[in-house]
Scaffold this motif. Structure first.
Motif, PDB file in Angstrom:
ATOM      1  N   LEU A 164     -32.916  24.818  32.102  1.00  0.00           N
ATOM      2  CA  LEU A 164     -33.325  24.484  31.852  1.00  0.00           C
ATOM      3  C   LEU A 164     -34.123  23.008  32.696  1.00  0.00           C
ATOM      4  CD1 LEU A 164     -32.017  22.346  28.478  1.00  0.00           C
ATOM      5  CD2 LEU A 164     -33.239  24.686  28.973  1.00  0.00           C
ATOM      6  N   SER A 165     -35.705  23.229  33.005  1.00  0.00           N
ATOM      7  CA  SER A 165     -36.195  22.399  33.717  1.00  0.00           C
ATOM      8  C   SER A 165     -36.235  21.180  33.643  1.00  0.00           C
ATOM      9  CB  SER A 165     -38.021  22.406  33.377  1.00  0.00           C
ATOM     10  OG  SER A 165     -38.415  22.474  32.267  1.00  0.00           O
ATOM     11  N   GLY A 166     -36.331  20.449  34.574  1.00  0.00           N
ATOM     12  CA  GLY A 166     -36.422  18.748  34.701  1.00  0.00           C
ATOM     13  C   GLY A 166     -36.872  18.325  33.136  1.00  0.00           C
ATOM     14  N   GLY A 167     -38.171  18.711  32.813  1.00  0.00           N
ATOM     15  CA  GLY A 167     -39.114  18.123  31.802  1.00  0.00           C
ATOM     16  C   GLY A 167     -37.910  19.088  30.507  1.00  0.00           C
ATOM     17  N   GLU A 168     -37.614  19.676  30.141  1.00  0.00           N
ATOM     18  CA  GLU A 168     -36.689  20.576  29.558  1.00  0.00           C
ATOM     19  C   GLU A 168     -35.601  19.672  29.374  1.00  0.00           C
ATOM     20  OE1 GLU A 168     -37.795  25.149  28.959  1.00  0.00           O
ATOM     21  OE2 GLU A 168     -36.519  24.400  30.456  1.00  0.00           O
ATOM     22  N   ARG A 169     -34.864  19.018  30.574  1.00  0.00           N
ATOM     23  CA  ARG A 169     -33.535  18.222  30.575  1.00  0.00           C
ATOM     24  C   ARG A 169     -33.460  17.078  29.781  1.00  0.00           C
ATOM     25  NH1 ARG A 169     -32.312  20.878  35.720  1.00  0.00           N
ATOM     26  NH2 ARG A 169     -33.065  18.559  36.472  1.00  0.00           N
ATOM     27  N   THR A 191     -44.177  14.456  31.751  1.00  0.00           N
ATOM     28  CA  THR A 191     -45.427  15.269  31.800  1.00  0.00           C
ATOM     29  C   THR A 191     -44.518  16.403  33.155  1.00  0.00           C
ATOM     30  OG1 THR A 191     -46.481  14.065  33.211  1.00  0.00           O
ATOM     31  CG2 THR A 191     -46.797  13.670  30.823  1.00  0.00           C
ATOM     32  N   THR A 192     -43.478  15.520  33.960  1.00  0.00           N
ATOM     33  CA  THR A 192     -42.959  16.963  34.694  1.00  0.00           C
ATOM     34  C   THR A 192     -42.622  18.192  34.845  1.00  0.00           C
ATOM     35  OG1 THR A 192     -42.727  14.823  36.762  1.00  0.00           O
ATOM     36  CG2 THR A 192     -42.447  17.420  37.224  1.00  0.00           C
ATOM     37  N   GLY A 193     -44.385  19.092  35.163  1.00  0.00           N
ATOM     38  CA  GLY A 193     -43.431  20.310  35.181  1.00  0.00           C
ATOM     39  C   GLY A 193     -44.319  20.715  33.511  1.00  0.00           C
ATOM     40  N   LEU A 194     -44.550  20.531  32.839  1.00  0.00           N
ATOM     41  CA  LEU A 194     -44.809  20.761  31.368  1.00  0.00           C
ATOM     42  C   LEU A 194     -46.642  21.148  30.738  1.00  0.00           C
ATOM     43  CD1 LEU A 194     -43.769  17.500  29.049  1.00  0.00           C
ATOM     44  CD2 LEU A 194     -43.196  19.867  29.355  1.00  0.00           C
ATOM     45  N   HIS A 195     -46.993  22.203  30.639  1.00  0.00           N
ATOM     46  CA  HIS A 195     -47.484  22.520  30.703  1.00  0.00           C
ATOM     47  C   HIS A 195     -48.539  21.755  29.751  1.00  0.00           C
ATOM     48  CE1 HIS A 195     -50.917  25.144  27.809  1.00  0.00           C
ATOM     49  NE2 HIS A 195     -50.782  26.024  29.236  1.00  0.00           N
ATOM     50  N   LEU A 196     -50.279  21.557  29.260  1.00  0.00           N
ATOM     51  CA  LEU A 196     -51.464  20.863  29.599  1.00  0.00           C
ATOM     52  C   LEU A 196     -51.229  20.912  27.702  1.00  0.00           C
ATOM     53  CD1 LEU A 196     -54.675  21.361  31.275  1.00  0.00           C
ATOM     54  CD2 LEU A 196     -52.876  19.685  31.243  1.00  0.00           C
ATOM     55  N   ALA A 197     -50.560  21.426  26.796  1.00  0.00           N
ATOM     56  CA  ALA A 197     -50.012  21.999  25.666  1.00  0.00           C
ATOM     57  C   ALA A 197     -49.084  20.770  25.130  1.00  0.00           C
ATOM     58  CB  ALA A 197     -50.303  23.232  25.139  1.00  0.00           C
ATOM     59  N   ASP A 198     -47.715  20.930  25.985  1.00  0.00           N
ATOM     60  CA  ASP A 198     -47.401  20.123  25.885  1.00  0.00           C
ATOM     61  C   ASP A 198     -47.163  19.459  26.258  1.00  0.00           C
ATOM     62  OD1 ASP A 198     -45.852  22.927  25.125  1.00  0.00           O
ATOM     63  OD2 ASP A 198     -44.872  23.159  27.257  1.00  0.00           O
ATOM     64  N   VAL A 199     -47.571  18.224  26.992  1.00  0.00           N
ATOM     65  CA  VAL A 199     -48.582  16.962  27.356  1.00  0.00           C
ATOM     66  C   VAL A 199     -49.373  16.631  25.534  1.00  0.00           C
ATOM     67  CG1 VAL A 199     -49.742  15.462  28.338  1.00  0.00           C
ATOM     68  CG2 VAL A 199     -48.418  17.730  29.542  1.00  0.00           C
ATOM     69  N   GLU A 200     -50.033  17.086  25.275  1.00  0.00           N
ATOM     70  CA  GLU A 200     -50.740  16.522  24.269  1.00  0.00           C
ATOM     71  C   GLU A 200     -49.522  16.793  22.402  1.00  0.00           C
ATOM     72  OE1 GLU A 200     -53.593  19.424  22.941  1.00  0.00           O
ATOM     73  OE2 GLU A 200     -54.946  19.261  24.519  1.00  0.00           O
ATOM     74  N   VAL A 218     -43.298   3.827  29.752  1.00  0.00           N
ATOM     75  CA  VAL A 218     -43.391   5.501  30.648  1.00  0.00           C
ATOM     76  C   VAL A 218     -44.267   5.166  31.547  1.00  0.00           C
ATOM     77  CG1 VAL A 218     -44.242   7.487  29.880  1.00  0.00           C
ATOM     78  CG2 VAL A 218     -43.243   6.461  28.446  1.00  0.00           C
ATOM     79  N   ILE A 219     -43.284   5.806  33.109  1.00  0.00           N
ATOM     80  CA  ILE A 219     -43.125   5.465  34.045  1.00  0.00           C
ATOM     81  C   ILE A 219     -44.512   6.930  34.317  1.00  0.00           C
ATOM     82  CG2 ILE A 219     -42.369   5.788  36.409  1.00  0.00           C
ATOM     83  CD1 ILE A 219     -40.166   4.453  35.257  1.00  0.00           C
ATOM     84  N   GLU A 220     -45.388   7.278  34.886  1.00  0.00           N
ATOM     85  CA  GLU A 220     -45.905   8.450  34.858  1.00  0.00           C
ATOM     86  C   GLU A 220     -47.358   8.454  35.756  1.00  0.00           C
ATOM     87  OE1 GLU A 220     -46.530  11.665  34.042  1.00  0.00           O
ATOM     88  OE2 GLU A 220     -45.469  11.655  32.600  1.00  0.00           O
ATOM     89  N   HIS A 221     -47.943   9.606  35.980  1.00  0.00           N
ATOM     90  CA  HIS A 221     -48.809   9.684  37.108  1.00  0.00           C
ATOM     91  C   HIS A 221     -50.166  10.346  36.083  1.00  0.00           C
ATOM     92  CE1 HIS A 221     -47.322   8.486  40.824  1.00  0.00           C
ATOM     93  NE2 HIS A 221     -46.378   9.101  40.368  1.00  0.00           N
ATOM     94  N   ASN A 222     -49.741  11.110  34.938  1.00  0.00           N
ATOM     95  CA  ASN A 222     -50.521  11.762  33.570  1.00  0.00           C
ATOM     96  C   ASN A 222     -51.456  10.977  32.938  1.00  0.00           C
ATOM     97  OD1 ASN A 222     -51.280  13.016  31.421  1.00  0.00           O
ATOM     98  ND2 ASN A 222     -50.656  14.675  32.308  1.00  0.00           N
ATOM     99  N   LEU A 223     -52.897  11.422  33.140  1.00  0.00           N
ATOM    100  CA  LEU A 223     -53.974  10.493  33.361  1.00  0.00           C
ATOM    101  C   LEU A 223     -54.206  10.482  31.549  1.00  0.00           C
ATOM    102  CD1 LEU A 223     -56.453  10.505  36.675  1.00  0.00           C
ATOM    103  CD2 LEU A 223     -54.777   8.827  35.837  1.00  0.00           C
ATOM    104  N   ASP A 224     -53.587  11.221  31.053  1.00  0.00           N
ATOM    105  CA  ASP A 224     -53.851  11.514  29.858  1.00  0.00           C
ATOM    106  C   ASP A 224     -52.586  10.760  29.347  1.00  0.00           C
ATOM    107  OD1 ASP A 224     -55.765  13.646  29.021  1.00  0.00           O
ATOM    108  OD2 ASP A 224     -54.157  15.023  29.889  1.00  0.00           O
ATOM    109  N   VAL A 225     -51.898  10.347  29.574  1.00  0.00           N
ATOM    110  CA  VAL A 225     -50.572   9.549  28.997  1.00  0.00           C
ATOM    111  C   VAL A 225     -51.401   7.912  29.530  1.00  0.00           C
ATOM    112  CG1 VAL A 225     -48.128   8.806  29.119  1.00  0.00           C
ATOM    113  CG2 VAL A 225     -49.231  10.853  28.845  1.00  0.00           C
TER     114      VAL A 225
END
Length: 273
Positions: A164-169, A191-200, A218-225
């Motif tokens: 599993l990837s880090g995001g999946e874990r 959101t690290t390692g996630l596809h844009l659709a998975d972020v949604e 949530v600690i995050e850089h993703n602007l959608d979040v």
């Protein structure tokens, strides 16, 4: 509730260093490796294997231990791993598919017992989505639904956790915690390692968790979040010695009109297309 800031500004240090002291009940979910052996899988990690084994035992009359790759049902050649690990001393080890069970992890005796025409090895090769179509038992479907809710409906039940990837874990850990409502969760860069659709999909899940009475940081850089948060705490203004200070606190809408922080400037640019 969203903790934001440039890389190295102190977001994770603040939360990890101080929050557990004031909220000992906090559930920290990050991308660190999931505890378990090389034979661990989503089925074993979530506890779903227990009701599956019970179902097979009740239906076939065979002992429940026969339907576990970590017990008497394991292939004797690979001890239920499905692969053979060869240690090459000073070189990287080699992993090859077990020729006895053909990678299916179970000995022939265990595979002879069927439930609705499928063996326990067949079940381990099902994806979460396929298993939701197959099982009708509430205890099993509850866990499967949680895995689907966090976006892991493509994982197979017997997939080893080391793949599993880090995001999946992190999503798997979240799925295992969803059984109890009214909890306090911290998600570190989910959101690290996630596809844009998975972020949604993830953002929709976060909203559902809040609606169910949970508290999320949530600690995050993703602007959608960032844009989806109810409240943003922006740390900065820079990284390292130049960070560690709260430079903004408020709603995402207020952040876009503030104009004094890096995050606010990038968020305005991002939302304007």
């Amino acid at each position: 509730y969203k903790r934001q800031g440039v890389a190295g500004s102190g977001k994770s240090s603040l939360i990890r260093g101080h929050l557990p002291a004031v909220r000992p009940d906090v559930v920290m979910l990050d991308q660190s490796p999931v505890r378990g052996s090389r034979r661990s899988s989503p089925a074993t990690f979530t506890g779903m294997l227990d009701p599956i084994r019970t179902l097979f035992a009740r239906t076939t009359g065979a002992p429940a231990a026969l339907f576990s790759p970590n017990s008497s049902g394991a292939c004797p050649a690979c001890q239920g791993a499905g692969v053979i690990f060869t240690d090459l001393a000073f070189m990287d080890g080699v992993t090859t598919m077990c020729e006895v069970c053909r990678g299916r992890r179970f000995k022939d005796e265990a595979q002879q017992y069927l439930v609705h025409g499928r063996s326990i090895a067949d079940v381990f090769e099902m994806s979460v989505a396929e298993a939701l179509e197959f099982f009708t038992e509430k205890a099993i479907r509850t866990v499967l639904r949680r895995l689907s809710d966090v976006g892991l409906d493509y994982l197979t039940l017997g997939q080893t956790l080391t793949t599993l990837s880090g995001g999946e874990r992190q999503q798997l850990k979240l799925a295992s915690e969803l059984a109890v409502g009214g909890r306090f969760y911290v998600l570190d860069e989910p959101t690290t390692g996630l596809h844009l659709a998975d972020v949604e999909h993830l953002i929709a899940l976060l909203h559902r968790l809040v609606d169910d009475g949970n508290t999320l940081v949530v600690i995050e850089h993703n602007l959608d979040v960032v844009a989806a948060a109810d409240w943003v705490v922006d740390l900065g203004p820079g990284a390292g010695h130049d960070g560690g200070r709260v430079v903004f606190e408020g709603t995402p809408a207020a952040l876009t009109t503030d104009g004094s922080t890096h995050t606010g400037a990038y968020l305005v640019r991002y939302l304007s297309g």
